[in-house]
Design a protein around this motif. Structure first.
Motif, PDB file in Angstrom:
ATOM      1  N   SER A  15       0.833  -1.213   0.000  1.00 25.69           N
ATOM      2  CA  SER A  15       0.000   0.000   0.000  1.00 25.69           C
ATOM      3  C   SER A  15       0.866   1.261   0.000  1.00 25.69           C
ATOM      4  O   SER A  15       0.482   2.302   0.553  1.00 25.69           O
ATOM      5  CB  SER A  15      -0.964  -0.020   1.185  1.00 25.69           C
ATOM      6  OG  SER A  15      -0.224  -0.185   2.362  1.00 25.69           O
TER       7      SER A  15
ATOM      8  N   THR B 253      -1.115   4.101  -3.804  1.00 25.14           N
ATOM      9  CA  THR B 253      -1.741   5.401  -4.085  1.00 25.14           C
ATOM     10  C   THR B 253      -0.676   6.247  -4.757  1.00 25.14           C
ATOM     11  O   THR B 253       0.495   6.198  -4.359  1.00 25.14           O
ATOM     12  CB  THR B 253      -2.188   6.067  -2.773  1.00 25.14           C
ATOM     13  OG1 THR B 253      -3.090   5.184  -2.105  1.00 25.14           O
ATOM     14  CG2 THR B 253      -2.896   7.395  -3.028  1.00 25.14           C
TER      15      THR B 253
ATOM     16  N   GLN C 285      -7.247   6.054  -7.127  1.00 22.40           N
ATOM     17  CA  GLN C 285      -6.034   6.101  -6.309  1.00 22.40           C
ATOM     18  C   GLN C 285      -4.907   6.890  -7.004  1.00 22.40           C
ATOM     19  O   GLN C 285      -3.763   6.879  -6.565  1.00 22.40           O
ATOM     20  CB  GLN C 285      -5.580   4.683  -5.951  1.00 22.40           C
ATOM     21  CG  GLN C 285      -6.490   4.068  -4.891  1.00 22.40           C
ATOM     22  CD  GLN C 285      -6.432   2.563  -4.828  1.00 22.40           C
ATOM     23  OE1 GLN C 285      -7.477   1.912  -4.668  1.00 22.40           O
ATOM     24  NE2 GLN C 285      -5.263   1.977  -4.973  1.00 22.40           N
TER      25      GLN C 285
END
Ligand code: F6R
Length: 260
Positions: free
Chosen positions: A29, A62, A98
């Protein structure tokens, strides 16, 4: 600062992709900072190849762009949001929501800049920030003279930058005069900076950034203030470095980027 000198622009892309891949595999992430322009294209091509061939996934990452032109609608072919989708994100599995860019079409640009800073902070800050370098030493669109503590804001492009970027437009007149760019202070908060450059036209700016004094007149010299900055360049972009042999030697003895 780690300076990695390789033979070709393609090798710049491979080493750049190695570094980004390591960050993403370690932190699925991860927050990635993306640059546009020509310099990171070989890195994006290699990341796309690894996505298709080895399943390197961006699904839970992201991404934040460094900058955007003011006044171009987001669907304009030269807008950076469209550029990065065409050149990178559309070809991997990053969900559209994102991917973030400064809103250069906002009515209230000051509020848009503040919102962008808040969005980066809310995402936890940038883990790895890709950077190109302008022939005048800019990073993002922080032109010479930019405060080393600057945050996301509207900047006026230097004439040289507009001339350099005219190749993406049908004429020089069409190149916008203003941009929204992350500030140098914003960029320096990323946990790892990765500057990529190739070609002799960048040699002078690279040498000044890596070996010159830290000064607002050469914004990329601010990388010297960062605890974890990696500069990946080809032989041509390295040609004006005074200490080039030492960087090559260091890399040959122990490829520092492999330990990141
Ligand atoms: C673009 C950006 C700029 C470019 C620089 C070099 O998002 O931030 O700093 O990286 O102008 O551009 P190229 O790579 O096209 O020579």
């Amino acid at each position: 600062m780690e300076v990695v000198i390789v033979d070709t622009p393609e090798m710049v892309g491979i080493v750049g992709a190695d570094i980004v891949e390591r960050v993403v595999r370690r932190h699925p992430s991860a927050v990635l900072g993306l640059a546009t322009g020509s310099s990171p294209l070989s890195t994006y091509r290699e990341l796309i190849r690894r996505h298709l061939a080895d399943g390197l996934s961006f699904r839970t990452t992201t991404c934040f762009l460094l900058d955007e032109y003011v006044g171009l609608p987001p669907d304009h072919p030269c807008a950076y949001l469209g550029f990065i989708a065409r050149e990178f994100t559309r070809h991997v599995d990053l969900p559209d929501n994102q991917l973030h860019a400064p809103d250069g079409a906002a009515e209230n640009l000051v509020a848009a800049c503040d919102n962008y800073e808040r969005a980066i902070a809310a995402a936890g800050g940038v883990d790895a920030q890709l950077l190109g370098i302008g022939t005048n030493g800019h990073i993002g669109f922080n032109e010479p003279g930019s405060s080393l503590a600057s945050r996301t804001r509207v900047k006026t492009l230097a004439t040289r930058t507009r001339q350099d970027n005219a190749r993406f437009f049908s004429s020089l007149d069409e190149v916008p005069r203003h941009v929204v760019t992350q500030g140098i202070g914003t960029i320096l908060q990323a946990r790892h900076l990765l500057l990529v450059a190739s070609g002799g036209a960048k040699a002078e700016a690279v040498a000044a950034a890596v070996e010159g004094p830290v000064a607002a007149i050469l914004p990329a010299s601010a990388l010297q203030l960062h605890p974890h900055a990696t500069v990946v360049i080809d032989d041509a972009a390295a040609s004006r470095l005074r200490n080039g042999d030492y960087y090559r030697q260091t890399f040959a003895d122990k490829p520092a980027w492999q330990t990141l």
